[in-house]
Design a protein around this motif. Sequence first.
Motif, PDB file in Angstrom:
ATOM      1  N   HIS A 125      13.521  62.192  -0.675  1.00 24.16           N
ATOM      2  CA  HIS A 125      12.407  62.910   0.484  1.00 24.16           C
ATOM      3  C   HIS A 125      13.287  62.737   1.784  1.00 24.16           C
ATOM      4  O   HIS A 125      12.658  62.920   3.036  1.00 24.16           O
ATOM      5  CB  HIS A 125      10.942  62.817   0.782  1.00 24.16           C
ATOM      6  N   ARG A 126      13.517  61.128   1.667  1.00 21.78           N
ATOM      7  CA  ARG A 126      14.558  60.690   2.866  1.00 21.78           C
ATOM      8  C   ARG A 126      15.979  60.550   3.286  1.00 21.78           C
ATOM      9  O   ARG A 126      16.481  60.807   4.320  1.00 21.78           O
ATOM     10  CB  ARG A 126      13.670  59.328   3.320  1.00 21.78           C
ATOM     11  N   LEU A 127      16.501  60.541   2.108  1.00 22.32           N
ATOM     12  CA  LEU A 127      17.857  60.532   2.591  1.00 22.32           C
ATOM     13  C   LEU A 127      18.536  62.078   2.881  1.00 22.32           C
ATOM     14  O   LEU A 127      18.333  63.613   2.900  1.00 22.32           O
ATOM     15  CB  LEU A 127      18.818  60.364   1.294  1.00 22.32           C
ATOM     16  N   GLN A 128      19.794  61.637   3.377  1.00 25.46           N
ATOM     17  CA  GLN A 128      20.539  63.162   3.638  1.00 25.46           C
ATOM     18  C   GLN A 128      21.690  63.542   3.354  1.00 25.46           C
ATOM     19  O   GLN A 128      22.290  62.164   3.141  1.00 25.46           O
ATOM     20  CB  GLN A 128      20.337  62.951   5.546  1.00 25.46           C
ATOM     21  N   GLU A 131      24.438  61.135   0.889  1.00 25.01           N
ATOM     22  CA  GLU A 131      23.518  60.541   0.231  1.00 25.01           C
ATOM     23  C   GLU A 131      22.540  61.618  -1.281  1.00 25.01           C
ATOM     24  O   GLU A 131      22.582  60.698  -1.876  1.00 25.01           O
ATOM     25  CB  GLU A 131      22.861  59.363   1.101  1.00 25.01           C
ATOM     26  N   LEU A 132      21.645  62.091   0.049  1.00 25.81           N
ATOM     27  CA  LEU A 132      21.259  63.397  -1.167  1.00 25.81           C
ATOM     28  C   LEU A 132      21.561  63.401  -2.280  1.00 25.81           C
ATOM     29  O   LEU A 132      21.036  63.808  -2.920  1.00 25.81           O
ATOM     30  CB  LEU A 132      20.553  64.130   0.114  1.00 25.81           C
ATOM     31  N   GLU A 133      22.835  63.930  -2.364  1.00 22.32           N
ATOM     32  CA  GLU A 133      23.885  65.089  -3.553  1.00 22.32           C
ATOM     33  C   GLU A 133      23.804  64.098  -4.988  1.00 22.32           C
ATOM     34  O   GLU A 133      24.081  63.831  -5.930  1.00 22.32           O
ATOM     35  CB  GLU A 133      24.990  65.653  -2.422  1.00 22.32           C
ATOM     36  N   LEU A 151      18.496  70.070  -0.382  1.00 24.28           N
ATOM     37  CA  LEU A 151      20.265  70.158   0.026  1.00 24.28           C
ATOM     38  C   LEU A 151      19.574  71.525   1.272  1.00 24.28           C
ATOM     39  O   LEU A 151      19.420  72.228   0.539  1.00 24.28           O
ATOM     40  CB  LEU A 151      20.864  70.396  -1.207  1.00 24.28           C
ATOM     41  N   PRO A 152      21.017  71.806   2.266  1.00 15.87           N
ATOM     42  CA  PRO A 152      21.491  72.862   2.811  1.00 15.87           C
ATOM     43  C   PRO A 152      21.564  73.898   1.606  1.00 15.87           C
ATOM     44  O   PRO A 152      22.577  73.262   0.398  1.00 15.87           O
ATOM     45  CB  PRO A 152      22.831  72.417   3.342  1.00 15.87           C
ATOM     46  N   GLU A 153      21.356  74.878   2.387  1.00 14.44           N
ATOM     47  CA  GLU A 153      21.253  76.341   0.784  1.00 14.44           C
ATOM     48  C   GLU A 153      23.621  76.518   0.569  1.00 14.44           C
ATOM     49  O   GLU A 153      23.440  76.292  -0.712  1.00 14.44           O
ATOM     50  CB  GLU A 153      21.202  77.900   2.250  1.00 14.44           C
ATOM     51  N   HIS A 154      23.886  75.680   1.122  1.00 12.16           N
ATOM     52  CA  HIS A 154      25.223  76.149   1.330  1.00 12.16           C
ATOM     53  C   HIS A 154      25.800  74.584  -0.067  1.00 12.16           C
ATOM     54  O   HIS A 154      27.125  75.284  -1.140  1.00 12.16           O
ATOM     55  CB  HIS A 154      26.265  76.120   2.024  1.00 12.16           C
ATOM     56  N   ARG A 155      25.244  74.261  -0.274  1.00  9.26           N
ATOM     57  CA  ARG A 155      25.450  73.327  -1.160  1.00  9.26           C
ATOM     58  C   ARG A 155      24.732  73.607  -2.539  1.00  9.26           C
ATOM     59  O   ARG A 155      24.519  72.132  -3.547  1.00  9.26           O
ATOM     60  CB  ARG A 155      25.172  71.071  -0.706  1.00  9.26           C
TER      61      ARG A 155
END
Length: 265
Positions: A125-128, A131-133, A151-155
């Motif tokens: 919930h906190r990583l970006q 690191e989130l991927e 995740l951003p939509e493009h990922r």
Amino acid sequence: MTTTESDIDALDFHGQALPCAACRHRDWLAEGACRPGQACVHDRYARRIDRFFSWHPELAADYLEHPYFEARAVAAKYAPVFRLLPLLDDPDETVRWSAAARLPQRHLLRLRDDPHREVRIRVAHRLQGSELESMRHDTDYYVRLVVARRLPEHRLGLLLNDPEPQVRRELARRLDSSRLICLAADEDAEVRLEVARRLPPHLLVWLCGDADWRVRYAVTERIAPKQLAALLADPDPEVHALAHERLAQCREPPFPTDHQGEQHG
């Protein structure tokens, strides 16, 4: 019967009477700065510990090594952030979970492989960014679901082959509509249903023969009129009834055929 806070005995974490006489804060009793059964750092009930620290946040750092895990976990909510790093190695997952809520992202990387799922969920919930991927392969489906939501939509394409239907359903809700065709043949009917609700109408023909009637019904609601013919003989009565209804509406003349509105001389 619902249990309320007042129903819970005021005992310490050993189940013994509160040690008010030996407490370092015993002088506060007369002042009301601590109240057995309501706000006490020695109580086993986390809400009373939390209330104590909300009244005295400056004391929280003194209890980060308390033998009771609830006291450490609650203290982590109020103590200065720079004092929380040692809690990442705490033996109790509740304490690590509490520390993960406040520490800067760079310190959370070591918790991506925490043995407890609740800790990893909080980390996700906190990583970006990358690191989130990196958590998209987590063994727990809910961790991956959090990744899919953030995740951003493009990922999101990174998760198209996820084994958990709930994760793929989230993709079907978030992917750009032009990319949804990637999930049109998904093995899970709920995923295909989400696709049918969002796929551009001119592509819905790919789902006209879907095995699930709910998917075909959603297709019938949105498909272009010129493609409705494929659904007129659908084996499900609700689907073919809707197809006939929509087709009839499309064929209605734009103006009245009688002459009731004409002026007569």
